[in-house]
Design a protein around this motif. Structure first.
Motif, PDB file in Angstrom:
ATOM      1  N   UNK A   1      64.036  55.538  37.445  1.00 59.22           N
ATOM      2  CA  UNK A   1      64.125  54.643  38.606  1.00 59.22           C
ATOM      3  C   UNK A   1      64.663  53.293  38.157  1.00 59.22           C
ATOM      4  N   UNK A   2      65.521  52.698  38.945  1.00 58.45           N
ATOM      5  CA  UNK A   2      66.126  51.425  38.573  1.00 58.45           C
ATOM      6  C   UNK A   2      65.111  50.292  38.622  1.00 58.45           C
ATOM      7  N   UNK A   3      65.395  49.261  37.828  1.00 57.37           N
ATOM      8  CA  UNK A   3      64.519  48.086  37.840  1.00 57.37           C
ATOM      9  C   UNK A   3      64.461  47.470  39.226  1.00 57.37           C
ATOM     10  N   UNK A   4      65.596  47.423  39.905  1.00 62.66           N
ATOM     11  CA  UNK A   4      65.639  46.855  41.257  1.00 62.66           C
ATOM     12  C   UNK A   4      64.699  47.607  42.197  1.00 62.66           C
ATOM     13  N   UNK A   5      64.693  48.932  42.110  1.00 64.81           N
ATOM     14  CA  UNK A   5      63.810  49.740  42.962  1.00 64.81           C
ATOM     15  C   UNK A   5      62.346  49.496  42.633  1.00 64.81           C
ATOM     16  N   UNK A   7      61.023  46.772  41.358  1.00 70.77           N
ATOM     17  CA  UNK A   7      60.651  45.440  41.845  1.00 70.77           C
ATOM     18  C   UNK A   7      60.354  45.497  43.342  1.00 70.77           C
ATOM     19  N   UNK A   8      61.162  46.234  44.094  1.00 68.34           N
ATOM     20  CA  UNK A   8      60.948  46.356  45.534  1.00 68.34           C
ATOM     21  C   UNK A   8      59.641  47.094  45.837  1.00 68.34           C
ATOM     22  N   UNK A   9      59.390  48.172  45.117  1.00 67.85           N
ATOM     23  CA  UNK A   9      58.147  48.920  45.325  1.00 67.85           C
ATOM     24  C   UNK A   9      56.926  48.072  44.978  1.00 67.85           C
ATOM     25  N   UNK A  10      57.023  47.334  43.888  1.00 67.26           N
ATOM     26  CA  UNK A  10      55.930  46.457  43.496  1.00 67.26           C
ATOM     27  C   UNK A  10      55.653  45.430  44.594  1.00 67.26           C
ATOM     28  N   UNK A  11      56.694  44.805  45.087  1.00 65.11           N
ATOM     29  CA  UNK A  11      56.542  43.780  46.120  1.00 65.11           C
ATOM     30  C   UNK A  11      55.855  44.359  47.366  1.00 65.11           C
ATOM     31  N   UNK A  12      56.191  45.588  47.698  1.00 64.35           N
ATOM     32  CA  UNK A  12      55.681  46.176  48.933  1.00 64.35           C
ATOM     33  C   UNK A  12      54.278  46.748  48.811  1.00 64.35           C
ATOM     34  N   UNK A  28      58.811  38.189  42.525  1.00 57.41           N
ATOM     35  CA  UNK A  28      59.018  39.531  42.003  1.00 57.41           C
ATOM     36  C   UNK A  28      58.326  39.727  40.663  1.00 57.41           C
ATOM     37  N   UNK A  29      58.199  40.964  40.271  1.00 55.13           N
ATOM     38  CA  UNK A  29      57.449  41.332  39.077  1.00 55.13           C
ATOM     39  C   UNK A  29      58.322  41.250  37.828  1.00 55.13           C
ATOM     40  N   UNK A  30      57.710  40.899  36.705  1.00 54.40           N
ATOM     41  CA  UNK A  30      58.349  41.019  35.393  1.00 54.40           C
ATOM     42  C   UNK A  30      57.871  42.332  34.786  1.00 54.40           C
ATOM     43  N   UNK A  31      58.762  43.267  34.624  1.00 54.64           N
ATOM     44  CA  UNK A  31      58.370  44.605  34.181  1.00 54.64           C
ATOM     45  C   UNK A  31      58.464  44.697  32.670  1.00 54.64           C
ATOM     46  N   UNK A  32      57.348  45.041  32.049  1.00 53.60           N
ATOM     47  CA  UNK A  32      57.293  45.277  30.608  1.00 53.60           C
ATOM     48  C   UNK A  32      57.438  46.771  30.368  1.00 53.60           C
TER      49      UNK A  32
END
Length: 461
Positions: A1-5, A7-12, A28-32
Motif C-alpha cells: 500500500x502506498x504511503x499516501x494511502x 496517511x489517508x487511512x490513518x487520518x480517517x 498527517x502521520x509520520x510512518x516508521x
C-alpha cells in the motif's frame, strides 16, 4: 500500500495517543517502517537516530534477532494461555521468578499487566484491597508528586500531575493529593541536595498530617520523574522518602516504568540507594517494547495481607485477559538475558559518562539552561534567560520548532511542551552513536537559535 494511502487511512480511522485530533488530521502521520540497533527508517527511506528508545522502552535497540526468535517459538508452541482459574504457562512462571531474583529483596510476588498504565492502576487496586482486607478501611488517600506521571488509566491519571491528562477527564479524584516535586533546577528551597531532601520529607509529613495518618494509604513516586521533564532528585532522596513512609505507616510505591531495566545504570533505580519498596511498578524495558507487558511487584507483607484475609473460596476480583501472556513473557525472559548475559546493562553503564558529558557540554549553548542525567536518562532545559531561568513564551512554540529541526537532522527525541528535551538512548548505543547524536543535536539547536524571533526572545545574547 502506498504511503499516501496509509496517511489517508490513518487520518480517517486511527486515534493516536496524546495528540490534538484536529492538528493530527491536518498534519498527517509520520510512518516508521523499520529499525535496527539504535536507528529507525521512515516510509520515505530516511534513516533516523533514535535518542528516545521509542517511548523510553526499546532499551535493547531494534532488530534483536534472539528476541524475535523467542517470540516466534513461543507463538508456535503456545500463543496464548490464560492466567485465570489457576492456569499458567512456563514463560510467565519463569519470568516472575527471574524478576524476583533481580528486584529489591522486599519484592516477592509479581502480577503481570499489559503495560505501565494498567500496572499503576493495579497497584492502586491492590493497595485499596490490602487496607480493606487488614481492617483499615479509612486509608483511602493517595499522595504523589507534582509533575509526576503514573499512567493514563482513570485512577493512575489522577495520580499523574500533568494538566493535559486531567483536562475534561474529571481528574484528579478527591482522594488524590500532590506534594511538590524535588525538581533541583527550580526548587524554591534552592539547589542544595540536603535541603531538597529535607524539604520533600517535610512536605510528605505535612500532607499526611493534613489528611490524617489513619486516612493515608500510600505515596507513589518515580525515582526520576520522566514525563514531568526528566527531573533528577539528589542521591539519597528516594531512600529518605522510603524511610519517611515507614515512619508514617503508609505504603511506599515506586514507579520504575521508565527507570527500570538499566535505564539509570543498575537494573532498577532503587538499587542505587538500597531502597526496598512495598510495591514496584515496571513495564517498558521489561520487554524492551517488543511486546506489551507490565508488572506490579509486591512485598510478602502486602501479598499476605490480601491472601490471608480473604474468605475461603472467594477470589480476589482483579484480572486482565492478557495478564502473564506467554509470548510477552518469553520476550521478557530473552530481554532480561540480553541485559545480563548479553552485556547490555554493562554497556549502558560504560557509555553513561559519555552521555552525561555530552549533555553538560551543551550548557554553553545560548538556549540551554540546565543539563541533567542519570545513567542513560537525561534532559536539557531550554530557557530565555539563564540568570533567572525565565521560560520561553509558549506562543513561540519552541518545542515544536526543535522537534521539526531534529527530524530534519535525522534525530528523534522528546521535546516537551515546556521546552525540556528528553533523551533515553538505547543501552546498545556505541561511542560513535553518541558522537552522532550530539553532532545532530547541536546542529538542531543552532538552527533553531538562528531563527530571528527565537534569537530576539533570548535575554542573554
Amino acid at each position: 500500500m502506498s504511503t499516501h494511502s496509509l496517511v489517508a487511512l490513518d487520518r480517517d480511522h486511527l486515534i493516536h495517543p496524546l495528540v490534538n485530533y484536529q492538528v493530527h488530521e491536518q498534519r498527517g502521520v509520520t510512518i516508521l517502517e523499520s529499525g535496527h540497533g539504535a536507528y529507525l527508517r521512515d516510509a520515505q527511506g530516511t534513516e533516523l537516530l533514535d535518542a528516545f528508545s521509542g517511548l523510553w522502552c526499546v532499551n535493547v535497540g531494534y532488530g534483536q534477532e534472539s528476541v524475535v526468535r523467542a517470540a516466534a517459538e513461543q507463538m508456535r508452541k503456545l500463543p496464548y494461555a490464560t492466567g485465570y482459574f489457576h492456569f499458567g504457562s512456563e514463560p510467565a512462571i519463569r519470568l516472575a521468578a527471574r524478576l524476583v531474583e533481580l528486584a529489591p529483596a522486599s519484592l516477592r510476588h509479581v502480577y503481570f499487566t499489559l503495560g505501565g498504565s494498567d500496572a499503576d492502576d493495579s497497584a492502586i487496586r491492590f493497595v485499596t484491597h490490602y487496607y480493606n482486607s487488614t481492617g483499615r478501611p479509612t486509608k483511602k488517600q493517595f499522595i504523589s508528586l507534582e509533575r509526576g506521571y503514573h499512567g493514563s488509566s482513570t485512577m493512575g491519571a489522577g495520580l499523574t500531575a500533568l494538566a493535559v491528562f486531567h483536562h475534561n477527564f474529571d481528574l484528579p479524584l478527591p482522594q488524590q493529593h500532590k506534594i511538590p516535586s524535588p525538581y533541583p533546577y527550580r526548587n524554591p528551597a534552592g539547589s542544595d541536595p540536603d535541603t531538597i531532601i529535607r524539604t520533600s520529607v517535610e512536605a510528605l509529613r505535612a500532607k499526611v498530617r493534613e489528611l490524617g495518618q489513619d486516612n493515608v494509604a500510600a505515596f507513589f513516586c518515580e525515582p526520576i520523574q520522566g514525563s514531568g521533564g526528566v527531573l533528577v532528585p539528589p542521591k539519597g532522596w528516594l531512600k529518605a522518602m522510603r524511610d519517611a513512609c515507614r515512619e508514617l505507616d503508609i505504603l511506599f510505591v515506586v514507579d520504575e516504568v521508565i527507570t527500570g531495566f538499566g535505564r539509570t545504570g543498575p537494573m532498577f533505580a532503587c538499587e542505587e540507594e538500597g531502597v526496598e519498596p512495598d510495591l514496584m511498578v515496571v513495564a517498558k524495558g521489561l520487554t524492551a517494547g517488543y511486546a506489551p507487558m507490565g508488572a506490579v511487584l509486591m512485598s510478602d507483607a502486602v501479598y499476605r495481607g490480601i491472601a490471608d484475609h480473604m474468605p475461603a473460596g472467594v477470589p480476589v476480583g482483579h484480572g486482565h485477559t492478557y495478564s502473564a501472556h506467554p509470548v510477552s513473557a518469553a520476550v521478557g525472559l530473552e530481554v532480561l538475558r540480553l541485559y545480563t548475559e548479553g552485556g547490555l546493562l554493562a554497556n549502558g553503564q560504560a557509555q553513561a559518562p559519555r552521555f552525561e558529558q555530552g549533555l553538560r557540554d551543551l550548557l554553553s549553548h545560548p538556549l540551554v539552561g540546565d543539563a541533567r542525567s542519570r545513567g542513560l536518562l537525561g534532559a536539557l532545559e531550554l530557557v530565555a534567560d539563564k540568570a533567572d531561568k525565565t521560560r520561553f513564551d509558549p506562543a513561540l512554540k519552541l518545542h515544536e520548532r526543535i522537534a521539526v529541526a531534529a527530524y530534519r537532522n535525522r534525530l528523534v527525541f522528546r521535546a516537551f511542551g515546556d521546552n525540556v528535551l528528553g533523551f533515553a538512548p538505547a543501552l546498545c548505543y556505541t561511542a560513535d552513536d553518541f558522537d552522532l547524536m550530539f553532532e545532530r543535536l547541536t546542529r538542531t539547536l543552532d538552527e533553531v537559535l538562528d531563527q530571528a524571533d527565537v534569537r530576539r526572545a533570548l535575554k542573554t545574547i
